[in-house]
Design a protein around this motif. Structure first.
Motif: not given
Length: 445
Positions: A94-98
């Motif tokens: 999962s990508p890191a949140p913005v």
């Protein structure tokens, strides 16, 4: 030549048939299931354990074997030693949140709205991104750069007065949209949507005053800012009093104003008041919804010649005094009030005569104006006697003589010589028959 053994004979010990050729059988197809390397029971029959399979080595349904500890391979719905996908590990990272503040900083930077706040949000966002491992560093930096530019531009605008100009333009646009005030100047004419000058108006169309139009602006003024919205009734009362008082300074030749023309006004609404709108715009409009105006009603120092301006200025002195008659129409109901009013008229007639004598009129108008000054003097004496009357009957006697000497019809000759309107305005039937002293509407000399 060797003689083959009889059918069914046994092979000698330590002798073995070729691979795949059992005694008495076809070399390719064995005739019985057991070979020299298969001892009875090596491969268990159904339901029997073999030499390499102890009872329970492979668990029957519901049993556990020697290489499976309880819970090593979980049954459906029962967690075991290794969890299934979705429980501990995902097939994709999962990508890191913005960072949310980075987004806000970028938006404020692009819009140049509250640039100082955008700059602060960008700095906070960078700190959070470094601490939390979030994404959005580029947005935070971009928002800070654009917000910095906005701060510089705002400082320049404040220094040069551009911010004030921007706010004035914004306020005017908001007022126009609010239906309470328009960008109309004194002397401009316009058409209202549907021709209506009452109710809520959201827009008008400016048109030349030389042609037909619905209304003409004759004055505007600012209300005193007392904080909260004063209310519709209060604003209407103020507009009514001030606009009627200002109309004669724009249309000084009151005889030139048609009888079907009245005063209207645009006032602020509660919504536009919150945006800083304090302006009241005074208008001339036709009392008939289907009627219109033709030509300008403006008669002031910008449109009159010196003789006309001097004559009408003197006439207004008397007009204002006559309009200040007591509220009580009959002298019997308020003799002291009427006597005071008569005193004021005496003073007004004296100033009017001085104004006319102090101006040198053209020869054509000089003689009729001189005759008017003489009538003003005689009328002034009668008003002075009315101011000293002991009862209503004595007041009426002097009042009637005074009014005949300054009858509007006596001014027609002088008006004609001056090039002004020569048709007196209609007299209000409710008070102009001499039975009361309050019949001064349209009076002038």
């Amino acid at each position: 030549m060797a003689i083959p053994p009889p059918p069914g004979s046994q092979q000698p010990e330590d002798q073995y048939p070729p691979p795949g050729t059992p005694p008495g059988g076809h070399p390719a197809y064995p005739s019985h299931p057991q070979g020299p390397y298969q001892q009875p029971g090596a491969y268990p029959q159904p339901g029997e354990p073999g030499p390499y399979q102890q009872s329970g080595a492979y668990p029957q349904p519901g049993e556990q074997g020697p290489y499976q500890q309880p819970g090593a391979y979980p049954r459906p719905g029962v967690p075991g030693q290794y969890q299934s996908w979705g429980q501990g590990y995902s097939p994709y990272n999962s990508p890191a949140p913005v960072n949310g503040l980075a987004i806000s900083a970028l938006v404020l930077g692009i819009l140049c709205f509250l640039p100082a706040i955008g700059l602060v949000l960008g700095a906070v966002a960078l700190a959070q991104i470094k601490k939390r491992g979030e994404r959005g560093r580029g947005m935070a930096v971009g928002g800070m750069v654009m917000s910095s530019i906005g701060v510089v531009l705002l400082a320049v605008a404040v220094a040069t007065g551009g911010a004030r100009d921007f706010w004035d333009g914004f306020r005017d646009a908001a007022n126009d949209g609010g239906g309470a005030a328009f960008s109309l100047e004194k002397g401009e004419c316009f058409d209202a949507p549907g021709g209506a000058l009452e109710g809520m108006a959201y827009d008008v169309d400016k048109v030349p005053c030389t042609g037909e139009h619905d209304a003409e602006v004759f004055a505007d003024f600012e209300l005193r800012d007392s904080g909260g919205y004063p209310g519709d009734s209060s604003i209407t009362d103020t507009a009514d009093d001030r606009c009627y008082a200002l109309k004669d300074s724009y249309a000084m030749d009151t005889w030139a104003v048609p009888d079907d023309v009245d005063v209207y006004y645009f006032t602020p609404t509660s919504q536009s008041w919150r945006l800083g709108d304090r302006e009241i715009t005074c208008l001339f409009g036709n009392t008939d919804e289907k009627g219109s105006l033709t030509g300008s009603l403006r008669k002031d120092s910008l449109t009159l010649d010196p003789d006309q301006y001097a004559y009408l200025g003197a006439a207004q002195i008397l007009n204002r005094a006559m309009e200040a008659a007591p509220d009580e129409e009959y002298v019997e109901d308020d003799l002291p009030g009427h006597k005071k009013w008569a005193t004021d008229v005496v003073e007004a007639l004296g100033r009017q005569a001085d104004r006319l004598r102090g101006h040198t009129f053209a020869p054509a108008a000089g003689k009729p104006v001189t005759a008017l000054v003489e009538d003003i003097g005689r009328s002034r004496k009668e008003w002075a006697e009315a101011a000293k009357a002991e009862d209503a009957e004595a007041f009426y006697a002097h009042y009637e003589k005074a009014m005949k000497l300054i009858d509007p019809k006596k001014t027609v000759t002088a008006r004609k010589a001056l090039g002004l309107a020569t048709t007196p305005p209609a007299v209000d039937e409710e008070g102009g028959d001499g039975s009361g002293a309050g019949s001064g509407t349209g009076m002038e000399v």
